[in-house]
Design a protein around this motif. Structure first.
Motif, PDB file in Angstrom:
ATOM      1  N   VAL A 125       0.843  -1.200   0.000  1.00  8.06           N
ATOM      2  CA  VAL A 125       0.000   0.000   0.000  1.00  8.06           C
ATOM      3  C   VAL A 125       0.875   1.246   0.000  1.00  8.06           C
ATOM      4  O   VAL A 125       1.981   1.256   0.552  1.00  8.06           O
ATOM      5  CB  VAL A 125      -0.965   0.030   1.201  1.00  8.06           C
ATOM      6  N   ARG A 126       0.369   2.286  -0.606  1.00  8.11           N
ATOM      7  CA  ARG A 126       1.088   3.562  -0.657  1.00  8.11           C
ATOM      8  C   ARG A 126       0.240   4.708  -0.094  1.00  8.11           C
ATOM      9  O   ARG A 126       0.741   5.562   0.617  1.00  8.11           O
ATOM     10  CB  ARG A 126       1.498   3.870  -2.107  1.00  8.11           C
ATOM     11  N   PHE A 130       4.694  12.676  12.429  1.00  7.65           N
ATOM     12  CA  PHE A 130       4.566  11.275  12.009  1.00  7.65           C
ATOM     13  C   PHE A 130       4.246  11.194  10.521  1.00  7.65           C
ATOM     14  O   PHE A 130       4.826  10.380   9.790  1.00  7.65           O
ATOM     15  CB  PHE A 130       3.480  10.578  12.823  1.00  7.65           C
ATOM     16  N   ALA A 131       3.338  12.050  10.061  1.00  6.87           N
ATOM     17  CA  ALA A 131       3.002  12.071   8.633  1.00  6.87           C
ATOM     18  C   ALA A 131       4.232  12.406   7.793  1.00  6.87           C
ATOM     19  O   ALA A 131       4.459  11.795   6.737  1.00  6.87           O
ATOM     20  CB  ALA A 131       1.884  13.076   8.371  1.00  6.87           C
ATOM     21  N   ASP A 132       5.041  13.364   8.247  1.00  7.34           N
ATOM     22  CA  ASP A 132       6.270  13.720   7.527  1.00  7.34           C
ATOM     23  C   ASP A 132       7.213  12.520   7.447  1.00  7.34           C
ATOM     24  O   ASP A 132       7.860  12.279   6.413  1.00  7.34           O
ATOM     25  CB  ASP A 132       6.979  14.883   8.219  1.00  7.34           C
ATOM     26  N   PHE A 133       7.306  11.775   8.549  1.00 11.05           N
ATOM     27  CA  PHE A 133       8.167  10.594   8.586  1.00 11.05           C
ATOM     28  C   PHE A 133       7.693   9.560   7.568  1.00 11.05           C
ATOM     29  O   PHE A 133       8.487   8.982   6.823  1.00 11.05           O
ATOM     30  CB  PHE A 133       8.154  10.008   9.994  1.00 11.05           C
ATOM     31  N   LEU A 134       6.392   9.337   7.520  1.00 10.59           N
ATOM     32  CA  LEU A 134       5.836   8.378   6.566  1.00 10.59           C
ATOM     33  C   LEU A 134       6.112   8.813   5.129  1.00 10.59           C
ATOM     34  O   LEU A 134       6.423   7.978   4.264  1.00 10.59           O
ATOM     35  CB  LEU A 134       4.327   8.233   6.780  1.00 10.59           C
ATOM     36  N   GLY A 173       8.225   7.085   1.724  1.00  7.80           N
ATOM     37  CA  GLY A 173       7.629   6.802   0.425  1.00  7.80           C
ATOM     38  C   GLY A 173       6.128   6.656   0.418  1.00  7.80           C
ATOM     39  O   GLY A 173       5.548   6.268  -0.610  1.00  7.80           O
ATOM     40  N   LEU A 174       5.456   6.984   1.528  1.00  5.24           N
ATOM     41  CA  LEU A 174       4.011   6.841   1.586  1.00  5.24           C
ATOM     42  C   LEU A 174       3.320   8.158   1.251  1.00  5.24           C
ATOM     43  O   LEU A 174       3.853   9.246   1.502  1.00  5.24           O
ATOM     44  CB  LEU A 174       3.576   6.368   2.976  1.00  5.24           C
ATOM     45  N   ASP A 175       2.142   8.050   0.689  1.00  9.15           N
ATOM     46  CA  ASP A 175       1.297   9.203   0.373  1.00  9.15           C
ATOM     47  C   ASP A 175       0.265   9.318   1.479  1.00  9.15           C
ATOM     48  O   ASP A 175      -0.665   8.502   1.561  1.00  9.15           O
ATOM     49  CB  ASP A 175       0.637   8.992  -0.990  1.00  9.15           C
ATOM     50  N   VAL A 176       0.414  10.297   2.355  1.00  9.58           N
ATOM     51  CA  VAL A 176      -0.486  10.468   3.503  1.00  9.58           C
ATOM     52  C   VAL A 176      -1.664  11.346   3.083  1.00  9.58           C
ATOM     53  O   VAL A 176      -1.512  12.539   2.837  1.00  9.58           O
ATOM     54  CB  VAL A 176       0.259  11.086   4.703  1.00  9.58           C
ATOM     55  N   LEU A 177      -2.843  10.758   3.018  1.00 11.41           N
ATOM     56  CA  LEU A 177      -4.025  11.455   2.520  1.00 11.41           C
ATOM     57  C   LEU A 177      -4.714  12.277   3.592  1.00 11.41           C
ATOM     58  O   LEU A 177      -5.381  13.264   3.282  1.00 11.41           O
ATOM     59  CB  LEU A 177      -5.019  10.444   1.938  1.00 11.41           C
TER      60      LEU A 177
END
Length: 243
Positions: free
Chosen positions: A118-119, A135-139, A143-147
């Motif tokens: 999942v991305r 935490f969102a910045d870390f994700l 390489g994750l897209d935090v919606l």
């Protein structure tokens, strides 16, 4: 027998770990050592102090004597507040001190998302907004897209440890977005080990929670794979083959 070691700050939801050990239903032993907390506050300065090398090192010898084969710093916020590079340095230092493979809950979330393929993710965090955004910045660095990022504004881990099932479900529902492929619930102070089937049924998608991914990360470090459907989709999937 595979022995997994965890450094857990204070006392909030540590009973998730023996529960997970039982749900794994295999030759897995979970050894948990409590580290000193100092000030119980989801505040950046206090969280940075929570995961200092000295505090983590204090619990390592007990895990080594117990025969642990890997160690995970079981604290999401005590990792990501140091940033991507700082969290890597924290884990490197822990591995050198412990003399065994090491990781942290923050990296466990990134690795677990990759395992599921999942991305696009949504985040439901117990933290105040500024900490949740870190935490969102870390994700994103992972390489994750935090919606979406839904913060609950809770300052003390002790308060998080008293949350009910409905509190957890409500946070997950608020955080979720239709296009999110998974919902992430950080904070190892949050009881979630018994709630994963209900969470995934409610949201109709994988849910990754802090204590769940922490144990999965330790298994990954020891090259163990355990099928345990009661611990969510993460514990039922075959590994993603990178091409």
């Amino acid at each position: 027998m595979t022995a997994l070691g965890f450094l857990y700050p204070g006392h909030s939801a540590e009973d998730d770990y023996p529960r997970i050990e039982q749900l794994l239903g295999s030759d897995i032993r979970v050894d948990l050592v409590h580290t000193e907390v100092g000030e119980d506050a989801h505040r950046v300065d206090a969280l940075k102090e929570l995961g200092t090398p000295e505090r983590l090192a204090a619990g390592v010898e007990q895990l080594r004597l117990a025969g642990a084969e890997a160690v995970v710093w079981a604290c999401t916020s005590g990792g990501f507040v140091h940033g991507w590079e700082g969290a890597h340095e924290q884990v490197r230092t822990l591995a050198l001190t412990a003399g065994m493979p090491a990781s942290s809950t923050s990296f466990a979330f990134v690795h677990a998302a990759a395992e599921l393929g999942v991305r696009r993710v949504a985040v439901g965090a117990t933290y105040p907004d500024d900490v949740a955004e870190l935490f969102a910045d870390f994700l994103r660095r992972g390489g994750l897209d935090v919606l979406s990022v839904e913060g609950a504004g809770i300052v003390m881990a002790a308060e998080v440890g008293r949350w009910t099932e409905e509190d957890v479900l409500a946070l997950a529902r608020r955080a979720d977005r239709e296009s999110a492929e998974a919902v992430l619930l950080p904070d190892t102070a949050l009881h979630t080990a018994a709630l994963l089937p209900a969470l995934e049924k409610e949201l109709s998608k994988p849910v990754l929670t802090a204590n769940q991914v922490t144990v999965w990360e330790a298994l990954r470090l020891t090259d163990r794979r355990v099928n345990a459907p009661s611990l969510g989709t993460l514990f039922t999937r075959e590994p993603i083959v990178q091409v």
